[in-house]
Motif scaffolding. Structure first.
Motif, PDB file in Angstrom:
ATOM      1  N   ALA A 149       0.710  -1.277  -0.365  1.00  0.00           N
ATOM      2  CA  ALA A 149       0.078  -0.016   0.075  1.00  0.00           C
ATOM      3  C   ALA A 149       0.957   1.322   0.058  1.00  0.00           C
ATOM      4  O   ALA A 149       0.691   2.232  -0.882  1.00  0.00           O
ATOM      5  CB  ALA A 149      -1.014  -0.139   1.196  1.00  0.00           C
ATOM      6  N   ILE A 150       1.772   1.352   0.938  1.00  0.00           N
ATOM      7  CA  ILE A 150       2.928   2.143   0.727  1.00  0.00           C
ATOM      8  C   ILE A 150       3.596   2.474  -0.434  1.00  0.00           C
ATOM      9  O   ILE A 150       3.766   3.833  -1.453  1.00  0.00           O
ATOM     10  CB  ILE A 150       4.376   2.250   1.763  1.00  0.00           C
ATOM     11  N   GLU A 151       3.900   1.364  -0.859  1.00  0.00           N
ATOM     12  CA  GLU A 151       4.108   1.712  -2.652  1.00  0.00           C
ATOM     13  C   GLU A 151       3.194   2.306  -4.098  1.00  0.00           C
ATOM     14  O   GLU A 151       3.876   3.068  -4.338  1.00  0.00           O
ATOM     15  CB  GLU A 151       4.850   0.403  -2.960  1.00  0.00           C
ATOM     16  N   GLU A 152       2.108   2.194  -3.258  1.00  0.00           N
ATOM     17  CA  GLU A 152       1.101   2.372  -4.479  1.00  0.00           C
ATOM     18  C   GLU A 152       0.808   4.141  -4.063  1.00  0.00           C
ATOM     19  O   GLU A 152       0.763   4.648  -4.851  1.00  0.00           O
ATOM     20  CB  GLU A 152      -0.502   1.940  -3.868  1.00  0.00           C
ATOM     21  N   ASP A 153       1.104   4.378  -2.526  1.00  0.00           N
ATOM     22  CA  ASP A 153       0.693   5.675  -2.156  1.00  0.00           C
ATOM     23  C   ASP A 153       1.670   6.345  -2.785  1.00  0.00           C
ATOM     24  O   ASP A 153       1.495   7.605  -3.214  1.00  0.00           O
ATOM     25  CB  ASP A 153       0.166   5.744  -0.666  1.00  0.00           C
ATOM     26  N   SER A 154       2.884   5.890  -3.176  1.00  0.00           N
ATOM     27  CA  SER A 154       3.977   6.419  -3.773  1.00  0.00           C
ATOM     28  C   SER A 154       3.925   7.166  -4.041  1.00  0.00           C
ATOM     29  O   SER A 154       3.946   7.999  -5.434  1.00  0.00           O
ATOM     30  CB  SER A 154       5.640   6.053  -3.074  1.00  0.00           C
ATOM     31  N   GLY A 155       3.483   6.348  -5.292  1.00  0.00           N
ATOM     32  CA  GLY A 155       3.020   5.571  -6.794  1.00  0.00           C
ATOM     33  C   GLY A 155       1.996   7.213  -7.445  1.00  0.00           C
ATOM     34  O   GLY A 155       2.323   8.484  -8.260  1.00  0.00           O
ATOM     35  N   ILE A 156       1.024   7.177  -6.590  1.00  0.00           N
ATOM     36  CA  ILE A 156       0.230   8.943  -6.791  1.00  0.00           C
ATOM     37  C   ILE A 156       1.168  10.079  -5.772  1.00  0.00           C
ATOM     38  O   ILE A 156       1.298  11.350  -7.297  1.00  0.00           O
ATOM     39  CB  ILE A 156      -0.815   8.600  -5.454  1.00  0.00           C
ATOM     40  N   ARG A 157       1.587   9.575  -5.199  1.00  0.00           N
ATOM     41  CA  ARG A 157       3.086  10.956  -4.996  1.00  0.00           C
ATOM     42  C   ARG A 157       4.036  11.233  -6.405  1.00  0.00           C
ATOM     43  O   ARG A 157       4.104  13.019  -6.661  1.00  0.00           O
ATOM     44  CB  ARG A 157       3.183  10.605  -3.512  1.00  0.00           C
ATOM     45  N   LEU A 158       4.119  10.440  -6.981  1.00  0.00           N
ATOM     46  CA  LEU A 158       5.523  10.357  -8.243  1.00  0.00           C
ATOM     47  C   LEU A 158       4.383  11.272  -8.643  1.00  0.00           C
ATOM     48  O   LEU A 158       4.835  12.026 -10.113  1.00  0.00           O
ATOM     49  CB  LEU A 158       6.072   9.330  -8.818  1.00  0.00           C
TER      50      LEU A 158
END
Length: 537
Positions: A149-158
Motif C-alpha cells: 500500500a505504501i508503494e501504491e501511495d508513492s506512485g500517487i505522489r510521483l
C-alpha cells in the motif's frame, strides 16, 4: 494504468496570494476519474485521511503485541476501507475529521499541492533476532500488504510531483524543479521501476533532468540506431503492423484496374511495409501492374547506399512473384528537403503517397523557410495522387504550453507502456521501450526546430488536410477486418480497433493511440468552394 492528475487547494487568499506560489489544479470529478482508472478506490478528497490512517496503521503494526493476525486483506487498492478494517482489528479508534492535521513538511516547498505523504517503512535488519522472535511467516503477511500500500501511495505522489515539476519548468523556476527532481529520484527507490507508474515516471524524470541540466543533449540518435529501434518496435507490438496493413489495404483498393502504379514512401525503414503489398499485387485478378517504389530515408552515415540495398532486396522478392518492379531511393534528412522533381512521377502512373508517422515531424516553425507542412502538402497535391495514406499518433503533443503537452504526454505514454506490458517478446519489448523513451525525451526536452515529435490528433489532421485541398477516403470494411485479424496475433485482450467517420484507430482499453486515414485530391472547383467555406467558419 496510471494516468496523470493534479489537485489543488487554495487558502483564503486564492492561488495568487504569493508570487512564489503555484497551483496544480484539476476538477475533483476528473481527479477521481484518474484515481479510478489507476485502480485506486479512493476519492481525491479522502487522500489526506488515507495518509493519516496509513501512518497510524504503521505505528500500530510495529508496536502492537498481537500483530500476528491470520486474516489476510487482499485489496489494498481500496485504501480507505482496507486501512479501516485492519485498524478495527487492532481495536484502534478511527481518525475523525478533527484529527486531520497531518504535517506534510517534506513537501512544504510545493505550495497548494495536495500530496499524501507517508513515513518510510521501518528499517529492520534481516540479522536482527527480535524480528524472528516477534513475527512468524504467517504473521508477516499483513505487514507485507502494508508495504504494498505504501508503494501504491508513492506512485500517487510521483504523479503529483511530476506535474509540480513540469509547472516549475514552465515558470522557469529551475531551482524548484531541480529540488522536485531530487525528491522524485528518492521516491523511485520505494516503487517498482520495472513496470507501471514506476517505469513511466523514471523515463519522464530522466527527460526533465535532461531539459534542466543537459539542454543540448541529443535525443534523436543516429539513423542506424533509429532503424534498429524502429524494427524492434515493429516486432514487439501491433502499432506499426496496424499502420502498414491498413495503409496497404487502402493502396491496393486505390490501384484497382491500374496498370502502372507508383508508391512514394516517406519513411522506407528497411522496407518492412512493402513485401505484403508486392505479394498482394501478384495475386491480383488479371495480373499484377508495373510497380514503381520511391523510398525516402536519411543519408547513410557510413557512406554506403542503404536505400539501394533495401531496394535490391525488394526487387528480388518482386521478381520471385512475377511483379514488374523498379525502385528509386531519395536520401533526405528532412521530409521538407524533398522536391517533387526528385520523385520522377510520370503522367500515366497512379500515384500513392504513404506517410507512416512522418507528417507531424514537419509541423514546427522554420525561421528561414515558409511553413514546412504547408510546402509538403502543396507539392503532394500537385502530384495528383490517387490516394494519400496518413498514419499518426492519436495524441496532442504540439501544444505551445509546456505543462499542457507534458500532461498529455504523461497520459499518452502511460497508456502506451501499459499496452507494452502485454508483449511477450524479448528482447524486442525492452528495445521497443527505448524507442518510446526517445519520443518522450524529444517531447519533454526539446524546443523549436529540434522538437520534431509534434503529434496531433486526427481531428486536427482532418482540418489541416481538408484546408489544403484534400478530401477523405473511407477506409473500407476490408481494412477494418485486416486490422481486427492482426490483433488475434497478440494474446492481450486490451487492444481495440475502432472505426470513426471512415478512419480507423488502434488503442488500448478504449484509449486510441494511433489513427489511420486516407485522402485524395479534390477537383479545383471543389477546392475553391471548400476554402471559401473554411474561411467563413
Amino acid at each position: 494504468m496510471m494516468t496523470p492528475f493534479s489537485s489543488g487547494v487554495s487558502n483564503n487568499d486564492g492561488c495568487s496570494s504569493s508570487s512564489s506560489s503555484s497551483c496544480v489544479t484539476g476538477k475533483p470529478s476528473e481527479i477521481d476519474g484518474f484515481l479510478a482508472g489507476a485502480g485506486y478506490k479512493v476519492k481525491s478528497s479522502e487522500l489526506r485521511q488515507v495518509a493519516q490512517r496509513l501512518e497510524r496503521l504503521e505505528n500500530v503494526m510495529v508496536n502492537a503485541p498481537d500483530v500476528g493476525s491470520d486474516v489476510v486483506h487482499y485489496n489494498p487498492s481500496d485504501l480507505a476501507s482496507w486501512v479501516d478494517s485492519i485498524l478495527s482489528e487492532f481495536n484502534q479508534p478511527l481518525p475523525t475529521p478533527s484529527d486531520l492535521s497531518a504535517d506534510f513538511s517534506d513537501l512544504s516547498y510545493i505550495t497548494n499541492t495536495v500530496v499524501p505523504v507517508l513515513p518510510p517503512p521501518p528499517q529492520i535488519s534481516p540479522m536482527d533476532d527480535t524480528w524472528d522472535n516477534q513475527f512468524t511467516p504467517s504473521q508477516s503477511q499483513p505487514l507485507t500488504t502494508v508495504v504494498a500500500a505504501i508503494e501504491e501511495d508513492s506512485g500517487i505522489r510521483l504523479v503529483h510531483l511530476l506535474m509540480a515539476c513540469a509547472e516549475s519548468v514552465q515558470r522557469g523556476d529551475v531551482s524548484l524543479a531541480g529540488s522536485i527532481i531530487g525528491e522524485m529520484k528518492s521516491l523511485l527507490t520505494r516503487v517498482n521501476t520495472g513496470s507501471g507508474i514506476g517505469k513511466v515516471a523514471g523515463y519522464f524524470i530522466d527527460a526533465l533532468s535532461r531539459r534542466l541540466y543537459s539542454p543540448l543533449a541529443i535525443c534523436a540518435g543516429s539513423a542506424m540506431e533509429n532503424e534498429i529501434l524502429y524494427h524492434h518496435f515493429y516486432e514487439a507490438c501491433p502499432y506499426l503492423k496496424f499502420a502498414h496493413f491498413t495503409a496497404n489495404q487502402a493502396i491496393l483498393e486505390a490501384f484497382e484496374g491500374q496498370d502502372y502504379v507508383h508508391v512514394i514512401d516517406f519513411n522506407l525503414m528497411h522496407g518492412l511495409q512493402w513485401p505484403a503489398l508486392i505479394q498482394a499485387l501478384a495475386l491480383r485478378p488479371g495480373g499484377p501492374p508495373f510497380l514503381r517504389l520511391t523510398g525516402i530515408g536519411p543519408p547513410s552515415p557510413d557512406g554506403r547506399d542503404s536505400l539501394r540495398e533495401i531496394g535490391l532486396r525488394l526487387a528480388e522478392l518482386a521478381w520471385s512473384v512475377n511483379v514488374p518492379f523498379t525502385f528509386r531511393g531519395v536520401a533526405a534528412s528532412r521530409l521538407d528537403d524533398v522536391k517533387p522533381w526528385m520523385l520522377q512521377v510520370k503522367p500515366r502512373e497512379a500515384v500513392a503517397v504513404n506517410s507512416i508517422m512522418q507528417l507531424h515531424r514537419i509541423l514546427g516553425p522554420d525561421p528561414i523557410r515558409e511553413s514546412p507542412i504547408d510546402t509538403v502538402l502543396s507539392w503532394i497535391r500537385g502530384l495528383n495522387p490517387k490516394i494519400v495514406t496518413v498514419i499518426e499518433q492519436e495524441a496532442n503533443h504540439n501544444q505551445p504550453e509546456f505543462l499542457d503537452r507534458f500532461t498529455e504526454a504523461l497520459y499518452y505514454y502511460s497508456t502506451m507502456f501499459d499496452s507494452l506490458e502485454a508483449c511477450t517478446l524479448q528482447p524486442e519489448k525492452s528495445v521497443a521501450e527505448i524507442y518510446i523513451q526517445k519520443e518522450i525525451c524529444n517531447v519533454v526536452c526539446c524546443e523549436g526546430s529540434s522538437r520534431v515529435e509534434r503529434h496531433e490528433p486526427l481531428i486536427k489532421w482532418r482540418e489541416r488536410l481538408t484546408t489544403a485541398g484534400f478530401s477523405p477516403l473511407h477506409l473500407g470494411s476490408n481494412a477494418f477486418k485486416q486490422a481486427s485479424m492482426l490483433l488475434t496475433l497478440f494474446s492481450a485482450e486490451g487492444y481495440c480497433v475502432e472505426e470513426k467517420e471512415g478512419c480507423l484507430t488502434l488503442g488500448w482499453h478504449n484509449r486510441p493511440l494511433i489513427s489511420a486515414s486516407a485522402w485524395h485530391v479534390l477537383p479545383p472547383s471543389a477546392t475553391i468552394e471548400n476554402s471559401t467555406t473554411v474561411s467563413v467558419l
